[in-house]
Scaffold this motif. Structure first.
Motif, PDB file in Angstrom:
ATOM      1  N   MET A 244       0.812  -1.211   0.000  1.00 44.24           N
ATOM      2  CA  MET A 244       0.000   0.000   0.000  1.00 44.24           C
ATOM      3  C   MET A 244       0.852   1.271   0.000  1.00 44.24           C
ATOM      4  O   MET A 244       0.438   2.299  -0.473  1.00 44.24           O
ATOM      5  CB  MET A 244      -0.927   0.027   1.228  1.00 44.24           C
ATOM      6  CG  MET A 244      -1.892  -1.141   1.275  1.00 44.24           C
ATOM      7  SD  MET A 244      -3.000  -1.156  -0.132  1.00 44.24           S
ATOM      8  CE  MET A 244      -3.982  -2.588   0.236  1.00 44.24           C
ATOM      9  N   THR A 245       2.074   1.188   0.528  1.00 45.10           N
ATOM     10  CA  THR A 245       2.976   2.331   0.576  1.00 45.10           C
ATOM     11  C   THR A 245       4.385   1.843   0.270  1.00 45.10           C
ATOM     12  O   THR A 245       4.620   0.657   0.034  1.00 45.10           O
ATOM     13  CB  THR A 245       2.956   2.994   1.961  1.00 45.10           C
ATOM     14  OG1 THR A 245       3.539   2.092   2.910  1.00 45.10           O
ATOM     15  CG2 THR A 245       1.535   3.346   2.386  1.00 45.10           C
ATOM     16  N   THR A 246       5.345   2.771   0.332  1.00 41.48           N
ATOM     17  CA  THR A 246       6.729   2.396   0.068  1.00 41.48           C
ATOM     18  C   THR A 246       7.299   1.479   1.142  1.00 41.48           C
ATOM     19  O   THR A 246       8.381   0.916   0.953  1.00 41.48           O
ATOM     20  CB  THR A 246       7.619   3.645  -0.056  1.00 41.48           C
ATOM     21  OG1 THR A 246       7.455   4.450   1.117  1.00 41.48           O
ATOM     22  CG2 THR A 246       7.237   4.466  -1.291  1.00 41.48           C
ATOM     23  N   SER A 247       6.582   1.331   2.243  1.00 38.48           N
ATOM     24  CA  SER A 247       7.022   0.348   3.246  1.00 38.48           C
ATOM     25  C   SER A 247       6.712  -1.073   2.793  1.00 38.48           C
ATOM     26  O   SER A 247       7.170  -2.038   3.408  1.00 38.48           O
ATOM     27  CB  SER A 247       6.331   0.622   4.594  1.00 38.48           C
ATOM     28  OG  SER A 247       4.925   0.464   4.475  1.00 38.48           O
ATOM     29  N   ASP A 248       5.941  -1.204   1.694  1.00 39.44           N
ATOM     30  CA  ASP A 248       5.573  -2.519   1.171  1.00 39.44           C
ATOM     31  C   ASP A 248       6.463  -2.929   0.002  1.00 39.44           C
ATOM     32  O   ASP A 248       6.014  -3.518  -0.980  1.00 39.44           O
ATOM     33  CB  ASP A 248       4.106  -2.509   0.727  1.00 39.44           C
ATOM     34  CG  ASP A 248       3.165  -2.361   1.902  1.00 39.44           C
ATOM     35  OD1 ASP A 248       3.316  -3.116   2.871  1.00 39.44           O
ATOM     36  OD2 ASP A 248       2.296  -1.465   1.841  1.00 39.44           O
ATOM     37  N   GLY A 249       7.734  -2.594   0.089  1.00 41.93           N
ATOM     38  CA  GLY A 249       8.662  -3.010  -0.955  1.00 41.93           C
ATOM     39  C   GLY A 249       9.971  -2.267  -0.848  1.00 41.93           C
ATOM     40  O   GLY A 249      10.137  -1.356  -0.032  1.00 41.93           O
ATOM     41  N   THR A 250      10.912  -2.635  -1.707  1.00 48.35           N
ATOM     42  CA  THR A 250      12.222  -1.987  -1.736  1.00 48.35           C
ATOM     43  C   THR A 250      12.709  -1.874  -3.174  1.00 48.35           C
ATOM     44  O   THR A 250      12.453  -2.748  -4.016  1.00 48.35           O
ATOM     45  CB  THR A 250      13.272  -2.794  -0.938  1.00 48.35           C
ATOM     46  OG1 THR A 250      13.328  -4.122  -1.454  1.00 48.35           O
ATOM     47  CG2 THR A 250      12.916  -2.828   0.538  1.00 48.35           C
ATOM     48  N   VAL A 251      13.417  -0.784  -3.442  1.00 48.59           N
ATOM     49  CA  VAL A 251      14.026  -0.591  -4.751  1.00 48.59           C
ATOM     50  C   VAL A 251      15.311  -1.408  -4.808  1.00 48.59           C
ATOM     51  O   VAL A 251      16.193  -1.259  -3.950  1.00 48.59           O
ATOM     52  CB  VAL A 251      14.317   0.896  -5.010  1.00 48.59           C
ATOM     53  CG1 VAL A 251      15.018   1.074  -6.355  1.00 48.59           C
ATOM     54  CG2 VAL A 251      13.031   1.709  -4.967  1.00 48.59           C
ATOM     55  N   GLN A 252      15.411  -2.265  -5.827  1.00 47.69           N
ATOM     56  CA  GLN A 252      16.543  -3.179  -5.938  1.00 47.69           C
ATOM     57  C   GLN A 252      17.713  -2.593  -6.741  1.00 47.69           C
ATOM     58  O   GLN A 252      18.857  -2.956  -6.524  1.00 47.69           O
ATOM     59  CB  GLN A 252      16.098  -4.476  -6.621  1.00 47.69           C
ATOM     60  CG  GLN A 252      14.919  -5.152  -5.941  1.00 47.69           C
ATOM     61  CD  GLN A 252      15.312  -5.755  -4.598  1.00 47.69           C
ATOM     62  OE1 GLN A 252      16.146  -6.650  -4.538  1.00 47.69           O
ATOM     63  NE2 GLN A 252      14.722  -5.230  -3.537  1.00 47.69           N
ATOM     64  N   GLY A 253      17.407  -1.701  -7.687  1.00 50.72           N
ATOM     65  CA  GLY A 253      18.466  -1.121  -8.505  1.00 50.72           C
ATOM     66  C   GLY A 253      18.017  -0.897  -9.931  1.00 50.72           C
ATOM     67  O   GLY A 253      16.896  -1.224 -10.317  1.00 50.72           O
ATOM     68  N   ARG A 254      18.897  -0.334 -10.720  1.00 52.41           N
ATOM     69  CA  ARG A 254      18.579   0.051 -12.095  1.00 52.41           C
ATOM     70  C   ARG A 254      19.505  -0.661 -13.061  1.00 52.41           C
ATOM     71  O   ARG A 254      20.646  -0.990 -12.743  1.00 52.41           O
ATOM     72  CB  ARG A 254      18.736   1.554 -12.267  1.00 52.41           C
ATOM     73  CG  ARG A 254      20.182   1.986 -12.140  1.00 52.41           C
ATOM     74  CD  ARG A 254      20.369   3.478 -12.188  1.00 52.41           C
ATOM     75  NE  ARG A 254      21.794   3.820 -12.217  1.00 52.41           N
ATOM     76  CZ  ARG A 254      22.276   5.034 -12.165  1.00 52.41           C
ATOM     77  NH1 ARG A 254      21.444   6.067 -12.081  1.00 52.41           N
ATOM     78  NH2 ARG A 254      23.575   5.250 -12.207  1.00 52.41           N
ATOM     79  N   THR A 255      19.018  -0.850 -14.311  1.00 58.31           N
ATOM     80  CA  THR A 255      19.818  -1.458 -15.369  1.00 58.31           C
ATOM     81  C   THR A 255      19.407  -0.837 -16.697  1.00 58.31           C
ATOM     82  O   THR A 255      18.213  -0.791 -17.014  1.00 58.31           O
ATOM     83  CB  THR A 255      19.584  -2.979 -15.450  1.00 58.31           C
ATOM     84  OG1 THR A 255      19.831  -3.570 -14.178  1.00 58.31           O
ATOM     85  CG2 THR A 255      20.487  -3.607 -16.496  1.00 58.31           C
TER      86      THR A 255
END
Length: 548
Positions: free
Chosen positions: A1-12
């Motif tokens: 529901m918010t950014t607490s419900d996931g994490t950014v892993q990185g860019r490619t």
């Protein structure tokens, strides 16, 4: 529901080699993909790249585009699917809070735009547009400040359609809102839409895509006989004919689209010519018109709006431009310099030549004595000899052609040294665009288009004074031999349209055609309607168009 419900892993970065400060940059953000599902997101992004780069006009302008993948792991799979909008009632804890049912319409898939934009900017600061890829097989998508699309059947078609909204401001061209003949959508309310591919006007002189409409095409081209319902009749004119077709922008009547069908109306179909033109013009983010001052003491680049220009270089003898960029000769020595993208930043790349021609991949030169053709190798001042004597060189997206200095016959360079193909006899002049070469007969009494094989050409027009080719419209404009008026080729033999009065010269850019006034005292830009032009600059010695 918010950014607490996931994490950014990185860019490619998964597509493109354009300079990051000059590219049209697409960022794909994953939502509803758990940590264990990142491979599925990677695959979806690869599918997007394949589909985009094989869809016109992206198949021709892909070198301007960089695409990045930003992997984001969400707590749950999928997206919210509210019962109130006809969904299953499922909820999902995802980083961008994607949900079906926007405005009560299940297919309208939305997300937290602020979070998506902030994430895209943090990962790829120079991004142009962000698309959120939602891990659900429920059909849905939307366009706006952020585009979204689900992994339903035809996912990449949804993505490219939504990109049309988010990146280019294109309107939906279908004549309904919620999916059928709902009430309240019989006639479009007053007020001209801002989007470039829908209109309430059918007047030929002010039609925003009037440049594409043949003088013989009726306006309106098709009218809806029953405004209480969507007009589902087949087209009354051949497919691909630009005109005014009633039913667009979510209304059955009083709003018009450019062609009978388009990807902005129905997935699985090509973009119409008007939408392709908008996409081409806005994808090539480089400024594409340069001028040499009357005294040839400075080079200026048009800033893209109003009458603002930026000085980018000092004295020059002559300018040449194309898809590869801008080059200029030193007025004293004739040496050749390449513009590197920032004012007063130029690189010496070679010595003097009789003439030069810029294609999409490099610049070609003819030696001062015209006894050999050379190709620039791309670094330093290294060139490779690719051919013998030539009279004149012409280049564009389609490649390089050269005339035989004795007979005037035309030859196409096939990509390896001394490998040339005879494609036609002599002409008064030639012009190369992205898909072929055009020629004007020696007596200037007819214009021909090369058919693409052997030495076969098709007559496409009558007498002309000069030819100019480029990305805009169908890629070719020509002056009338008596008046000097400018005509645009509309894509079928003997179908041309007058778009302006005489000029000292013209330059065909990606966004429009530019004209140097007969007295060389002003530069004008074609507005796209009738024969209307806007002044964009003062006096110039010459103008050129390219990816600059």
């Amino acid at each position: 529901m918010t950014t607490s419900d996931g994490t950014v892993q990185g860019r490619t970065q998964i597509h493109g080699t354009a300079p990051r400060n000059r590219a049209f940059t697409v960022v794909l953000l994953g939502d509803g993909f758990t940590a264990a599902q990142q491979t599925a997101f990677d695959t979806a992004c690869t599918d997007f790249v394949t589909a985009l780069t094989t869809t016109a006009p992206y198949d021709r302008i892909g070198r301007s585009i960089n695409i990045w993948r930003v992997n984001v792991a969400s707590t749950d799979t999928g997206a919210d699917d509210p019962v109130a909008a006809g969904g299953t009632g499922a909820t999902a804890r995802t980083y961008f809070d994607s949900t079906f049912g926007g405005n009560g319409i299940r297919r309208l898939l939305v997300c937290n735009n602020s979070t998506a934009l902030q994430t895209a900017a943090a990962q790829v600061p120079e991004f142009t547009v962000a698309l959120v890829v939602v891990n659900s097989t429920v059909y849905g998508g939307s366009g706006g400040s952020v585009g979204t699309y689900s992994l339903a059947g035809g996912a990449t078609e949804i993505a490219i359609h939504e990109l049309g909204h988010s990146a280019y401001g294109l309107a939906d061209e279908y004549a309904y809102y919620a999916g059928g003949n709902e009430t309240g959508h019989d006639t479009h309310p007053a007020g001209e839409p801002a989007e470039p591919n829908v209109t309430l006007k059918t007047d030929r002189s002010s039609l925003k895509w009037g440049w594409a409409v043949a003088p013989t095409t009726a306006l309106p081209t098709m009218s809806n006989p029953n405004c209480a319902t969507v007009d589902s009749r087949p087209s009354t004119v051949p497919a691909g004919t630009p005109g005014c077709f009633e039913g667009a922008h979510y209304y059955h009547c009083r709003s018009f689209r450019p062609e009978h069908n388009c990807k902005m109306r129905e997935l699985g179909t090509p973009f119409c010519q008007v939408c392709r033109q908008v996409i081409q013009a806005r994808t090539k983010v480089t400024k594409n018109i340069c001028a040499l001052t009357p005294g040839r003491d400075a080079v200026y680049r048009y800033d893209g709006s109003g009458t603002s220009w930026t000085r980018i270089g000092g004295p020059a003898g002559r300018l040449y431009a194309g898809g590869w960029g801008l080059v200029a000769t030193n007025p004293s020595s004739g040496d050749l310099y390449r513009y590197l993208g920032t004012p007063d930043s130029w690189q010496y790349i070679g010595s003097a030549g009789a003439t030069f021609a810029v294609a999409d991949d490099t610049v070609y030169g003819l030696t001062p004595s015209k006894d050999a053709v050379y190709r620039y190798n791309g670094s330093g001042s290294s060139w490779t000899r690719i051919g013998g004597p030539a009279g004149q060189l012409y280049a564009g997206g389609w490649g390089l052609v050269a005339t035989n200095p004795s007979s005037g016959d035309l030859y196409r360079y096939l990509g390896t040294p001394d490998s040339w193909q005879y494609i036609g006899s002599a002409g008064a002049t030639f012009a190369v665009n992205d898909d072929t070469v055009y020629g004007l007969t020696p007596g200037k009494d007819a214009v021909y288009r090369y058919d693409g094989s052997g030495n076969s050409w098709t007559k496409v027009g009558g007498p002309a004074g000069q030819l100019y080719a480029g990305d805009w419209g169908r890629g070719l404009v020509a002056t009338q031999p008596g008046s000097g008026d400018l005509r645009s080729y509309l894509g079928t033999p003997d179908t041309w349209k007058v778009i302006g009065i005489a000029g000292a010269s013209f330059a065909v850019a990606t966004d429009s055609v530019y004209r140097l006034a007969p007295a060389s005292d002003a530069v004008y830009r074609y507005t796209g309607s009738g024969i209307s032009w806007s002044k964009v600059g003062d006096a110039a010695h010459s103008i050129v168009a390219g990816d600059i």
